[in-house]
Design a protein around this motif. Structure first.
Motif, PDB file in Angstrom:
ATOM      1  N   TYR A  44       3.330  -2.809   4.306  1.00 18.15           N
ATOM      2  CA  TYR A  44       3.656  -1.447   4.731  1.00 18.15           C
ATOM      3  C   TYR A  44       4.912  -0.905   4.044  1.00 18.15           C
ATOM      4  O   TYR A  44       5.191   0.282   4.127  1.00 18.15           O
ATOM      5  CB  TYR A  44       3.756  -1.368   6.252  1.00 18.15           C
ATOM      6  N   LYS A  45       5.634  -1.773   3.341  1.00 23.13           N
ATOM      7  CA  LYS A  45       6.745  -1.280   2.508  1.00 23.13           C
ATOM      8  C   LYS A  45       6.204  -0.576   1.266  1.00 23.13           C
ATOM      9  O   LYS A  45       6.877   0.234   0.669  1.00 23.13           O
ATOM     10  CB  LYS A  45       7.670  -2.429   2.087  1.00 23.13           C
ATOM     11  N   HIS A  46       4.982  -0.910   0.914  1.00 21.60           N
ATOM     12  CA  HIS A  46       4.375  -0.368  -0.304  1.00 21.60           C
ATOM     13  C   HIS A  46       3.313   0.692  -0.027  1.00 21.60           C
ATOM     14  O   HIS A  46       3.136   1.619  -0.813  1.00 21.60           O
ATOM     15  CB  HIS A  46       3.751  -1.501  -1.121  1.00 21.60           C
ATOM     16  N   PHE A  47       2.596   0.540   1.096  1.00 15.30           N
ATOM     17  CA  PHE A  47       1.494   1.458   1.443  1.00 15.30           C
ATOM     18  C   PHE A  47       1.538   1.735   2.937  1.00 15.30           C
ATOM     19  O   PHE A  47       1.802   0.836   3.723  1.00 15.30           O
ATOM     20  CB  PHE A  47       0.132   0.837   1.080  1.00 15.30           C
ATOM     21  N   SER A  48       1.226   2.953   3.309  1.00 12.85           N
ATOM     22  CA  SER A  48       1.283   3.314   4.730  1.00 12.85           C
ATOM     23  C   SER A  48       0.134   2.705   5.534  1.00 12.85           C
ATOM     24  O   SER A  48       0.251   2.546   6.750  1.00 12.85           O
ATOM     25  CB  SER A  48       1.289   4.830   4.886  1.00 12.85           C
ATOM     26  N   SER A  49      -0.972   2.355   4.858  1.00 13.29           N
ATOM     27  CA  SER A  49      -2.124   1.782   5.553  1.00 13.29           C
ATOM     28  C   SER A  49      -3.068   1.161   4.525  1.00 13.29           C
ATOM     29  O   SER A  49      -2.930   1.388   3.314  1.00 13.29           O
ATOM     30  CB  SER A  49      -2.877   2.870   6.323  1.00 13.29           C
ATOM     31  N   LYS A  50      -4.027   0.432   5.029  1.00 11.10           N
ATOM     32  CA  LYS A  50      -5.055  -0.143   4.155  1.00 11.10           C
ATOM     33  C   LYS A  50      -5.883   0.979   3.521  1.00 11.10           C
ATOM     34  O   LYS A  50      -6.250   0.910   2.346  1.00 11.10           O
ATOM     35  CB  LYS A  50      -5.938  -1.097   4.975  1.00 11.10           C
TER      36      LYS A  50
END
Length: 186
Positions: A44-50
């Motif tokens: 979640y540091k890189h993407f808000s969600s799958k």
């Protein structure tokens, strides 16, 4: 799939491999984290969600196909060379990104609506890029037929994840010959 150097790109490449193997819904955030060597929540540091990960993955490949396709056409001496360059580019892409082709085909419905629309728009532009060159080669070809012809060539080339029974260079030769033949460009 080749492994990019920056962490975000590495995560996307790993996710593409996992999604292709097990499907978007068959892969948990914990699975993704473990495959990337980090905890699931660290993703979640890189993407808000799958879903955001899937969206970036599929939007970025559509952008790349269009960007490079346009460059190949711009560099070509004539429409015949442009079609050959487009085939070469798409075959190269398909051989290098088999997991992304599987994910695009199978997990399309898991994309958020906004990303789905963005991918559709980019894909239409890519199809139209091919159709325009095909129509320059054959002025009697109408737009719907030119688009259908481009889609048929994509289907042949994008069969790579399922038909890659040969080493990549041999497969490249088969796909290129068949696509050019299907487009009337032997």
């Amino acid at each position: 799939m080749s492994r990019p150097t920056d962490r975000r790109s590495q995560i996307l490449a790993t996710a593409a491999d996992l999604f292709a193997a097990r499907g978007f819904h068959g892969v948990s955030v914990a699975d993704l984290g473990a495959a990337c060597g980090i905890s699931g929540p660290a993703l979640y540091k890189h993407f808000s969600s799958k879903q955001a990960m899937l969206a970036e993955m599929l939007v970025s490949i559509s952008e790349e196909l269009l960007r490079v396709g346009r460059a190949r056409v711009a560099e070509a001496a004539d429409p015949g060379a442009a079609v050959a360059a487009l085939v070469d580019w798409h075959v190269d892409f398909a051989l290098r990104h088999r997991p992304l082709i599987v994910v695009q085909d199978r997990d399309w419905e898991s994309l958020p609506e906004e990303a789905r629309e963005q991918v559709r728009t980019l894909q239409r532009e890519y199809v139209d890029l091919w159709a325009e060159q095909l129509r320059l080669l054959d002025p009697g070809l109408d737009v719907p037929t030119a688009r259908a012809t481009a889609h048929a060539a994509f289907g042949l080339i994008n069969s790579t994840p399922h038909s890659g029974l040969l080493p990549d260079e041999a497969m490249r030769s088969v796909l290129t010959r068949m696509a050019l033949g299907a487009l009337g460009r032997r």
